[in-house]
Design a protein around this motif. Structure first.
Motif, PDB file in Angstrom:
ATOM      1  N   VAL A  30       0.017   3.956   5.197  1.00 46.24           N
ATOM      2  CA  VAL A  30       1.068   4.491   5.735  1.00 46.24           C
ATOM      3  C   VAL A  30       0.803   5.991   6.000  1.00 46.24           C
ATOM      4  CG1 VAL A  30       3.701   5.345   5.549  1.00 46.24           C
ATOM      5  CG2 VAL A  30       2.587   3.270   4.764  1.00 46.24           C
ATOM      6  N   SER A  31       0.070   7.180   6.027  1.00 50.05           N
ATOM      7  CA  SER A  31      -0.168   8.467   6.465  1.00 50.05           C
ATOM      8  C   SER A  31       1.225   9.671   5.880  1.00 50.05           C
ATOM      9  CB  SER A  31      -0.767   8.364   7.964  1.00 50.05           C
ATOM     10  OG  SER A  31      -0.201   8.852   8.867  1.00 50.05           O
ATOM     11  N   TYR A  32       0.928  10.587   6.137  1.00 59.99           N
ATOM     12  CA  TYR A  32       1.861  12.142   5.353  1.00 59.99           C
ATOM     13  C   TYR A  32       1.750  11.925   6.700  1.00 59.99           C
ATOM     14  CZ  TYR A  32       3.423  16.044   4.988  1.00 59.99           C
ATOM     15  OH  TYR A  32       4.092  17.771   5.316  1.00 59.99           O
ATOM     16  N   GLU A  33       1.688  11.916   8.439  1.00 59.33           N
ATOM     17  CA  GLU A  33       2.211  12.377   8.908  1.00 59.33           C
ATOM     18  C   GLU A  33       3.440  11.189   9.854  1.00 59.33           C
ATOM     19  OE1 GLU A  33       0.520  13.024  13.091  1.00 59.33           O
ATOM     20  OE2 GLU A  33       1.489  14.526  11.063  1.00 59.33           O
ATOM     21  N   ASP A  34       2.895   9.417   9.073  1.00 59.41           N
ATOM     22  CA  ASP A  34       3.827   8.493   9.484  1.00 59.41           C
ATOM     23  C   ASP A  34       4.966   9.208   8.532  1.00 59.41           C
ATOM     24  OD1 ASP A  34       2.328   6.936  11.042  1.00 59.41           O
ATOM     25  OD2 ASP A  34       1.638   6.092   9.381  1.00 59.41           O
ATOM     26  N   LEU A  35       5.212   9.432   7.521  1.00 58.90           N
ATOM     27  CA  LEU A  35       6.567   9.618   6.763  1.00 58.90           C
ATOM     28  C   LEU A  35       7.141  10.679   7.486  1.00 58.90           C
ATOM     29  CD1 LEU A  35       4.322   9.483   2.955  1.00 58.90           C
ATOM     30  CD2 LEU A  35       5.947   7.544   3.856  1.00 58.90           C
ATOM     31  N   THR A  36       6.186  12.430   8.030  1.00 63.44           N
ATOM     32  CA  THR A  36       7.261  13.153   8.186  1.00 63.44           C
ATOM     33  C   THR A  36       7.997  12.413   9.698  1.00 63.44           C
ATOM     34  OG1 THR A  36       5.212  13.280   9.905  1.00 63.44           O
ATOM     35  CG2 THR A  36       5.660  14.440   7.675  1.00 63.44           C
ATOM     36  N   LYS A  37       7.675  11.594  10.022  1.00 63.95           N
ATOM     37  CA  LYS A  37       8.621  11.208  11.726  1.00 63.95           C
ATOM     38  C   LYS A  37       9.915  10.096  11.190  1.00 63.95           C
ATOM     39  CE  LYS A  37       4.002  10.901  14.209  1.00 63.95           C
ATOM     40  NZ  LYS A  37       2.977  10.223  14.323  1.00 63.95           N
ATOM     41  N   LEU A  38       9.715   9.802   9.929  1.00 67.95           N
ATOM     42  CA  LEU A  38      10.859   8.914   9.477  1.00 67.95           C
ATOM     43  C   LEU A  38      12.126   9.801   9.209  1.00 67.95           C
ATOM     44  CD1 LEU A  38       9.005   6.482   7.189  1.00 67.95           C
ATOM     45  CD2 LEU A  38       9.340   5.895  10.170  1.00 67.95           C
ATOM     46  N   HIS A  39      12.617   9.998  10.892  1.00 74.28           N
ATOM     47  CA  HIS A  39      13.428  10.656  10.320  1.00 74.28           C
ATOM     48  C   HIS A  39      15.381  10.578   9.981  1.00 74.28           C
ATOM     49  CE1 HIS A  39      10.735  13.521  12.794  1.00 74.28           C
ATOM     50  NE2 HIS A  39      11.391  12.914  13.597  1.00 74.28           N
ATOM     51  N   TYR A  40      14.992   9.210  10.662  1.00 70.73           N
ATOM     52  CA  TYR A  40      16.801   8.169  10.145  1.00 70.73           C
ATOM     53  C   TYR A  40      16.436   8.164   8.220  1.00 70.73           C
ATOM     54  CZ  TYR A  40      20.691   5.231   9.847  1.00 70.73           C
ATOM     55  OH  TYR A  40      21.900   5.393   9.056  1.00 70.73           O
ATOM     56  N   LEU A  41      15.541   7.567   7.817  1.00 71.49           N
ATOM     57  CA  LEU A  41      14.784   7.312   6.548  1.00 71.49           C
ATOM     58  C   LEU A  41      15.524   8.406   5.801  1.00 71.49           C
ATOM     59  CD1 LEU A  41      14.260   5.400   3.939  1.00 71.49           C
ATOM     60  CD2 LEU A  41      11.734   6.636   4.633  1.00 71.49           C
ATOM     61  N   SER A  42      15.088   9.891   6.090  1.00 75.48           N
ATOM     62  CA  SER A  42      15.473  11.007   5.384  1.00 75.48           C
ATOM     63  C   SER A  42      16.482  11.201   5.252  1.00 75.48           C
ATOM     64  CB  SER A  42      14.108  12.491   6.016  1.00 75.48           C
ATOM     65  OG  SER A  42      14.824  13.127   5.431  1.00 75.48           O
ATOM     66  N   GLN A  43      17.565  10.566   6.262  1.00 78.46           N
ATOM     67  CA  GLN A  43      18.976  11.638   6.357  1.00 78.46           C
ATOM     68  C   GLN A  43      19.788  10.134   4.865  1.00 78.46           C
ATOM     69  OE1 GLN A  43      19.013  11.915  11.574  1.00 78.46           O
ATOM     70  NE2 GLN A  43      20.911  10.752  10.496  1.00 78.46           N
ATOM     71  N   VAL A  44      18.824   8.669   5.009  1.00 75.29           N
ATOM     72  CA  VAL A  44      19.305   7.960   5.108  1.00 75.29           C
ATOM     73  C   VAL A  44      19.183   7.963   3.448  1.00 75.29           C
ATOM     74  CG1 VAL A  44      19.065   5.303   3.524  1.00 75.29           C
ATOM     75  CG2 VAL A  44      19.465   5.897   6.188  1.00 75.29           C
ATOM     76  N   ILE A  45      17.956   9.022   2.675  1.00 74.42           N
ATOM     77  CA  ILE A  45      17.619   9.323   1.209  1.00 74.42           C
ATOM     78  C   ILE A  45      18.592  10.705   0.965  1.00 74.42           C
ATOM     79  CG2 ILE A  45      15.807  10.600   0.141  1.00 74.42           C
ATOM     80  CD1 ILE A  45      13.905   8.737   1.445  1.00 74.42           C
ATOM     81  N   GLN A  46      18.573  11.662   2.064  1.00 76.65           N
ATOM     82  CA  GLN A  46      18.994  12.713   1.415  1.00 76.65           C
ATOM     83  C   GLN A  46      20.614  12.933   1.328  1.00 76.65           C
ATOM     84  OE1 GLN A  46      18.553  16.398   4.536  1.00 76.65           O
ATOM     85  NE2 GLN A  46      17.495  14.923   5.342  1.00 76.65           N
TER      86      GLN A  46
END
Ligand code: HEM
Length: 182
Positions: A30-46
């Motif tokens: 899994v790349s850094y680029e991939d992680l930046t595209k995970l918007h819903y996951l980011s909302q869940v973590i926030q």
């Protein structure tokens, strides 16, 4: 904490998993680029860090005299910013006890003062590891959610989980989840 929340809210867990499959697919690398595209996951973590901030408050010491809202602060005064209390203030987060990742959709987020969300503190002395921690959390969720389905263990308490905020926050009871290989 995020795995407990996802175990308790299977629809949200499934939505996170779908996004991960869309962005990352089957690859293990899994790349850094991939992680930046995970918007819903980011909302869940926030939203997890809103409801369960590891630091319930952060302190500051005044270096010069100032009056804010009619309160006089003198040099050397130390005061606490009540992060946990702010995160549950209905003026900023209606139904604050409800886990709702949509609060962190870009449009919703832009309506709030940034000082209403403080899991990493604020200003020049905020958390230096904030971005690293964010990437680590995303990476951990990606690898585990791809491989396991999480369900609550027997007698798992309902959300919101009771939190002891006396120093660093911790749950009042130990939380368990079942992890079943997919
Ligand atoms: C979810 C994970 C983390 C949370 C919630 C968190 C939260 C915080 C908070 C609330 C502060 C105080 C900020 C303020 O008063 O404005 C802080 C400071 C700090 N954090 Fe973190 N942190 C996390 C992870 C990390 C990591 C991974 C590192 C290092 C790699 C780190 C290093 C630091 C340092 C060095 C400070 C002191 C900064 C200063 O005084 O200038 N943190 N953190």
């Amino acid at each position: 904490m995020v795995f407990y929340v996802l175990a308790k809210l299977p629809e949200i867990q499934e939505k996170v998993r779908e996004e991960i499959y869309e962005v990352v697919g089957d690859k293990d690398d899994v790349s850094y680029e991939d992680l930046t595209k995970l918007h819903y996951l980011s909302q869940v973590i926030q939203e997890t860090l809103r409801m369960y901030p590891p630091t319930a408050r952060t302190n500051r010491t005044c270096t010069e005299e100032i009056i804010i809202g009619g309160i006089q602060f003198k040099p050397q005064f130390t005061f606490s910013v009540p992060v946990y209390v702010i995160h549950y203030d209905e003026r900023y987060y209606p139904e604050p006890e409800k886990f709702d990742p949509d609060r962190f959709l870009p449009d919703e987020k832009s309506k709030r003062d940034p000082l209403t969300y403080l899991p990493f503190g604020y200003g020049p002395r905020n958390c230096i590891g904030m971005r690293f921690a964010d990437l680590e959390m995303r990476m951990a969720v990606v690898h585990l959610i791809k491989r396991f389905n999480f369900t609550p263990a027997n007698d798992a308490p309902d959300l919101p989980v009771k939190i002891n905020t006396s120093s660093l926050t911790r749950t009042e009871q130990v939380l368990y989840v079942n992890a079943e290989k997919i």
